[in-house]
Design an enzyme around this catalytic site. Structure first.
Site, short mmCIF file in Angstrom:
data_model
loop_
_atom_site.label_atom_id
_atom_site.label_comp_id
_atom_site.label_asym_id
_atom_site.label_seq_id
_atom_site.Cartn_x
_atom_site.Cartn_y
_atom_site.Cartn_z
N ASN A 157 0.81 -1.23 0.00
CA ASN A 157 0.00 0.00 0.00
C ASN A 157 0.84 1.28 0.00
O ASN A 157 0.39 2.31 -0.49
CB ASN A 157 -1.00 0.00 1.17
CG ASN A 157 -0.36 -0.18 2.52
OD1 ASN A 157 0.79 -0.61 2.63
ND2 ASN A 157 -1.09 0.15 3.56
N LYS A 180 12.58 -7.38 1.27
CA LYS A 180 11.64 -8.12 0.44
C LYS A 180 10.40 -7.25 0.24
O LYS A 180 9.55 -7.16 1.11
CB LYS A 180 11.23 -9.45 1.07
CG LYS A 180 10.40 -10.32 0.11
CD LYS A 180 9.41 -11.22 0.80
CE LYS A 180 8.16 -10.52 1.22
NZ LYS A 180 7.32 -10.02 0.07
N GLU A 256 4.72 -3.46 12.54
CA GLU A 256 3.63 -2.48 12.37
C GLU A 256 2.51 -3.24 11.69
O GLU A 256 2.58 -3.54 10.50
CB GLU A 256 4.12 -1.29 11.54
CG GLU A 256 3.19 -0.10 11.60
CD GLU A 256 2.22 -0.06 10.43
OE1 GLU A 256 1.05 -0.43 10.67
OE2 GLU A 256 2.62 0.30 9.33
N CYS A 290 -3.12 1.41 6.92
CA CYS A 290 -3.29 0.78 8.24
C CYS A 290 -3.81 1.76 9.28
O CYS A 290 -4.31 1.36 10.32
CB CYS A 290 -1.98 0.17 8.71
SG CYS A 290 -0.60 1.32 8.66
N GLU A 464 8.57 3.64 14.37
CA GLU A 464 9.30 4.07 13.18
C GLU A 464 9.19 5.58 13.06
O GLU A 464 8.20 6.18 13.47
CB GLU A 464 8.73 3.39 11.93
CG GLU A 464 8.96 1.89 11.95
CD GLU A 464 8.47 1.18 10.70
OE1 GLU A 464 9.12 0.19 10.30
OE2 GLU A 464 7.45 1.60 10.12
#
Length: 483
Positions: A157, A180, A256, A290, A464
């Protein structure tokens, strides 16, 4: 793909400073969610290639770790500048593989770049401590050192920002990284690697492993003892699985995960401001974030007025291919996403909810869903507990402050929450009572590089961004010196 700089369009993975194909030659088709057309093929790598990427990161670690923070910052600063210089191409790549409107993609490029700029400078401020010793014959010092080789598994996203938010602090701290990217959106990651190479990031410091077999690649990243830290953004079930896999080698983890964000509108709120915040929080990226408002909890006295004004604003939103002018809502990522949203809306309507706008797949077909507002929603409906990840706003009703807080906290998630009120006493009480890692007060957009992003409960571990973000990539060492 029409780009000002065609060399940013990469169809090979990036390991140890080289652009390579999968060992078996297999590829993964990347499709434009707006029309289903195949736009690229990237290598379908597995455990063996991932292992080589980890080895490359391990080999590069001593030299990168030995550089001063100022030297690393200079490289990261060049990377930041190159990202911004290529903003238009990066935005176009993102819209083609992910679907979000071009204006939003441009915004994400700038947002993603901000983490590189921020952590380039934060790396210079990794301070230790001098501790007063309990006896006169000792001196006690604390220093901070990079954790080592890190792994990042990122979602589709936000295909640029979720990488820079992890790789920026890792590289600034002196770590090396294996990334990744999501199977659906690897092209943005590969373009970032190309710009990183131009900026002077040494070979092996940043590696990008593309795959259509995420479990195999993830299994190598979590089981390989060389990897000392894993950062993951994605669903809670997958996060739990990765956390369990990391336990065998006792890796540090940052997670997260999912959210179920409440958006509370109290009766003293500025309703027009609340509607603007709701549009920004709910419908950005077609509701696929999210921290999207997932449940609108509206007080009795303003419920009908808020619903009417929100529906009016939603009605004006243009749906379409993100490359088209003035489009505000792009496609969902795939048919599975469309099916999930469809089922959640159908469940709510079958139990008494009313779609005052939308409520079905869009006339454009494919992966497009009509922006929707649901009223008369109750806690008995699936939308009360499941993350929607689509352009649907369910409106719940409440009477008292205590009821609103109880409804908001009635979830296993605790990522972001929002509320609108002009009463300063209520603002403090509610903000402190909400069980969430982040709270937007009279504000629908809360993410930036200088603030700590992260949740509580089953929404994750760690932070973060901000000065806290670099601590996730550092380990503390205590030195006791006899004198």
């Amino acid at each position: 793909m029409q780009l000002k700089d065609p060399s940013l369009f990469k169809q090979k993975a990036y390991i140890d400073g080289s652009w390579i194909v999968a060992d078996h030659g297999g590829t993964n088709a990347i499709r434009n969610p707006a029309n289903g057309e195949t736009i690229a093929h990237v290598p379908d790598m597995g455990a063996a290639e991932t292992r080589r990427a980890i080895e490359a990161a391990d080999s590069a670690l001593p030299a990168w770790r030995a550089k001063t923070a100022k030297e690393r910052a200079a490289v990261l600063r060049r990377w930041f500048e190159l990202i911004l210089a290529n903003q238009e191409d990066l935005a176009r790549i993102m819209t083609l593989e992910q679907g979000k409107p071009l204006a939003e993609a441009r915004g994400e490029v700038a947002y993603g770049a901000s983490f590189i700029e921020w952590f380039a400078e934060e790396g210079k401020r990794v301070y230790g401590d001098v501790i007063p010793a309990p006896t006169g014959d000792k001196r006690l010092v604390v220093i901070k050192q990079p954790v080592g080789v890190t792994a990042a598994i990122t979602p589709w996203n936000f295909p640029i920002a979720m990488i820079t938010r992890k790789v920026g602090p890792a590289l600034a701290a002196g770590c090396t990284s294996v990334v990744k990217p999501a199977e659906a959106t690897p092209l943005s990651a590969l373009a970032l690697a190309e710009l990183g190479e131009r900026a002077g990031i040494p070979k092996g410091v940043l590696n990008i492993v593309t795959t259509a077999r995420p479990a195999e690649v993830g299994g190598e990243l979590t089981s390989n003892p060389v990897v000392r830290k894993l950062s993951f953004t994605g669903s809670t079930p997958v996060g739990k699985r990765l956390m369990a896999q990391c336990a065998d080698t006792v890796k540090r983890v940052s997670l997260e995960l999912g959210g179920n964000a409440p958006f509370i509108v109290f009766d003293d709120a500025d309703i027009d401001a609340a509607v603007r915040g709701a549009i920004a929080s709910k419908y950005r990226n077609a509701g696929q974030t999210c921290v999207c408002a997932n449940r609108f909890i509206v007080q009795d006295g303003v419920y009908d007025r808020f619903a009417e004004k929100l529906a009016e604003a939603v009605r004006a939103m243009k749906v379409g291919d993100g490359l088209q002018q003035d489009v505000q809502i792009g496609p969902l990522i795939n048919q599975a996403a469309i099916g999930k949203v469809d089922n959640l809306v159908a469940d709510a309507v079958s139990k008494g909810a009313k779609a005052i706008i939308g409520g079905a797949r869009h006339a454009l077909g494919g992966n497009f869903y009509a922006p929707t507002v649901l009223t008369n929603v109750t806690s008995a409906m699936a939308v009360a507990q499941e993350e929607i990840f689509g352009p649907v706003a369910p409106l719940f009703r409440f009477k008292t402050d205590e009821e609103a807080v109880a409804l908001a906290n009635n979830t296993r998630y605790g990522l972001a929450a929002y509320f609108y009120s002009r009463d300063i006493g209520r603002v403090w009480r509610v903000a402190e009572q909400l069980e969430y890692g982040m709270v937007g007060i009279n504000e629908g957009l809360i993410s930036n590089e200088v603030a700590p992003f992260g949740g509580v409960k089953e929404s994750g571990i760690g932070r973060e961004g901000s000065h806290y973000g670099i601590d996730e990539y550092l380990q503390i060492k205590y030195l006791c010196m006899g004198v």
